[in-house]
Design a protein around this motif. Structure first.
Motif, PDB file in Angstrom:
ATOM      1  N   THR A   1       0.827  -1.222   0.000  1.00  0.00           N
ATOM      2  CA  THR A   1       0.000   0.000   0.000  1.00  0.00           C
ATOM      3  C   THR A   1       0.856   1.265   0.000  1.00  0.00           C
ATOM      4  O   THR A   1       0.384   2.333   0.380  1.00  0.00           O
ATOM      5  CB  THR A   1      -0.931   0.007   1.239  1.00  0.00           C
ATOM      6  N   THR A   2       2.125   1.137  -0.401  1.00  0.00           N
ATOM      7  CA  THR A   2       3.041   2.284  -0.393  1.00  0.00           C
ATOM      8  C   THR A   2       3.786   2.389  -1.714  1.00  0.00           C
ATOM      9  O   THR A   2       4.431   1.425  -2.151  1.00  0.00           O
ATOM     10  CB  THR A   2       4.080   2.153   0.746  1.00  0.00           C
ATOM     11  N   PHE A   3       3.717   3.561  -2.347  1.00  0.00           N
ATOM     12  CA  PHE A   3       4.415   3.806  -3.606  1.00  0.00           C
ATOM     13  C   PHE A   3       5.187   5.125  -3.507  1.00  0.00           C
ATOM     14  O   PHE A   3       4.780   6.042  -2.796  1.00  0.00           O
ATOM     15  CB  PHE A   3       3.414   3.940  -4.769  1.00  0.00           C
ATOM     16  N   LEU A   4       6.292   5.195  -4.252  1.00  0.00           N
ATOM     17  CA  LEU A   4       7.042   6.439  -4.386  1.00  0.00           C
ATOM     18  C   LEU A   4       6.985   6.886  -5.852  1.00  0.00           C
ATOM     19  O   LEU A   4       7.396   6.142  -6.747  1.00  0.00           O
ATOM     20  CB  LEU A   4       8.504   6.236  -3.968  1.00  0.00           C
ATOM     21  N   VAL A   5       6.453   8.083  -6.073  1.00  0.00           N
ATOM     22  CA  VAL A   5       6.349   8.642  -7.424  1.00  0.00           C
ATOM     23  C   VAL A   5       7.465   9.672  -7.602  1.00  0.00           C
ATOM     24  O   VAL A   5       7.571  10.615  -6.808  1.00  0.00           O
ATOM     25  CB  VAL A   5       4.973   9.317  -7.622  1.00  0.00           C
TER      26      VAL A   5
END
Lengths: 368, 126
Positions: A106-110
């Motif tokens: 549930t964690t993304f880095l854009v």
């Protein structure tokens, strides 16, 4: 006002000349941009790319949200992996090209381009309204250092503990992991913008100087030198990678840029730009992004006209003499009928047409 | 800081000219540094008539291209092959081995002393 990275004083001490890029005062080159380019192809270069934007997306609906907000199928990205994607507007025009890392279920880095970072963060926040996610722009407190070139892995290994060496050696392209480098906690990614093997290290501003110095010292005997934006631009051009503002922009769809495959029309649900992109795909593009190889010695530059039998059929988006290949290379948008490799075209070099030939991108591909 | 040789005079467009006859012409280190690594030089041919303030060639670097303006009016007598074969010499030795061409001068354009040129563009007079 021009912003400065946490490493700005380091660059000054290393003798850098600076240039404004996306609102940031960035090192253009230290001594010779050709030497920096060559170092990355043959050994390694160290880049400060802290001007890039870092936006964290967290929450139960993170994957679903990114599938709505971006053109790619981010929900299908495995934890630990990364994907090249884009954020487009409702008309399918490119707001920015991005790399998205999945750091957890549930964690993304854009990661966005410097000048676009505030827009991307604002647009993502707006698009998140109906999703259970938090959009957090960490750009201001995050530094980013790129270690690029065939010697990059070896240099990095001198700065990690023996028990974490396999994290580095086993890391595939477009993957990322947490690791301690030179005693500093970083997010380490095997990504880059040079066409070489290499790494991008995300680190807090507080630790950026120590990490930068440790890596420079570690690479001292391996041919590592600091490299600026001039080398970064010539490297990415040889590698056929588009630059936002040159090849990509609001007037451009991913299909125009030859990047149609990154648009996932098959993914479930609506996403911003879907209708326009479906239409654009069905209609086919009237212009295409191509590579042009110069048959003479002189380079086409951004904005120069591309000619066929004297008639204007396109425009140069990026161009310069290729330091690695020894001939001028150009990326240009041309009418689709002239996009086939082998097609002979001219570039109008300040009133003098010079011969170029359409070639497949990239111009340069490293041997694996 | 870029070097400005006290023994030369300069044009506002960053060419230098020496006091010999025919006069030797090149580009200043300030111009070479601003261009970045030079990769291509296009020069007038021997026998060509050049006019002060008019373009007579081009210097191309990885990042940009700029025209060479003749600082004087006259006839080109000799062209230096070295920068054609090895354009990087303009960065390494712009006042020496990187000279560009010589001109039999009939009329000088507006020229600046080293001090005037340095005060307008920065650089250290040596």
């Amino acid at each position: 006002m021009t912003q400065k990275t946490a490493l700005h004083a380091e660059h000054g001490a290393l003798g850098a000349s600076f240039t404004d890029f996306g609102g940031w005062d960035m090192p253009l080159k230290y001594a010779s941009e050709l030497a920096e380019h060559q170092a990355v192809r043959e050994a390694a270069g160290l880049f400060d790319i802290s001007h890039m934007g870092e936006i964290w997306i967290e929450g139960p609906a993170a994957a679903e949200f990114l599938n709505y907000a971006l053109v790619g199928n981010l929900a299908a990205v495995k934890v630990g992996k990364a994907k090249y994607t884009m954020i487009v507007n409702a008309a399918g025009g490119i707001i920015d090209d991005l790399i998205v890392y999945r750091r957890g279920e549930t964690t993304f880095l854009v990661v966005s381009n410097a000048g676009n970072a505030p827009t991307v963060a604002a647009d993502l926040s707006e698009r998140a309204a109906n999703f259970e996610v938090e959009v957090r722009d960490a750009s201001a407190e995050t530094s980013m250092i790129a270690l690029q070139g065939p010697a990059a892995e070896g240099i990095l290994l001198t700065q990690v503990a023996a028990e974490s060496a396999s994290i580095v050696t086993d890391m595939p392209y477009y993957a990322a992991d947490d690791i301690t480098v030179a005693g500093i906690d970083v997010l380490l990614a095997r990504t880059g913008y040079t066409g070489e093997d290499g790494f991008e290290l995300y680190v807090s501003n507080d630790d950026a100087v120590a990490l930068w110095r440790a890596l420079l010292a570690a690479g001292d005997g391996s041919g590592l030198i600091p490299a600026g934006l001039a080398a970064r631009d010539s490297l990415r051009l040889e590698a056929g990678m588009p630059l936002y503002g040159n090849e990509l922009g609001l007037e451009t769809t991913p299909y125009d840029a030859g990047l149609g495959p990154i648009v996932s029309l098959k993914k479930e649900g609506d996403f911003v730009g879907r209708a326009a992109l479906e239409e654009a795909k069905a209609a086919g593009t009237s212009r295409r992004l191509v590579g042009l190889k110069g048959l003479g010695r002189r380079a086409g530059r951004t904005g120069y006209a591309v000619l066929k039998d004297g008639a204007e059929i396109g425009v140069v988006t990026s161009g310069q003499p290729s330091p690695t290949l020894g001939y001028p290379v150009v990326m240009a948008y041309v009418d689709a009928e002239f996009a086939e490799p082998g097609t002979a075209l001219d570039v109008d070099l300040r009133g003098k047409p010079q011969p170029f030939e359409v070639v497949a991108l990239p111009f340069y591909k490293r041997e694996k | 800081m870029s070097k400005v040789l006290s023994t030369l005079r300069y044009s506002a467009e960053h060419e230098w000219i020496d006091a010999a006859s025919p006069a030797r012409i090149g580009i200043s280190q300030i111009a070479a540094d601003a261009l970045g690594d030079v990769v291509y030089v296009d020069m007038p041919e021997v026998g060509a008539e050049v006019t002060s303030g008019e373009p007579c060639g081009e210097v191309e670097s990885t990042k940009s291209v700029s025209e060479i303006f003749s600082p004087v009016t006259g006839t080109v007598v000799e062209v230096n092959q070295e920068p054609v074969d090895n354009p990087g010499i303009l960065n390494e030795d712009p006042y020496g081995a990187g000279w560009l061409f010589t001109v039999e001068v009939t009329e000088e354009g507006p020229l600046l002393s080293a001090e005037e040129y340095a005060s307008a563009n920065g650089g250290d007079v040596e």
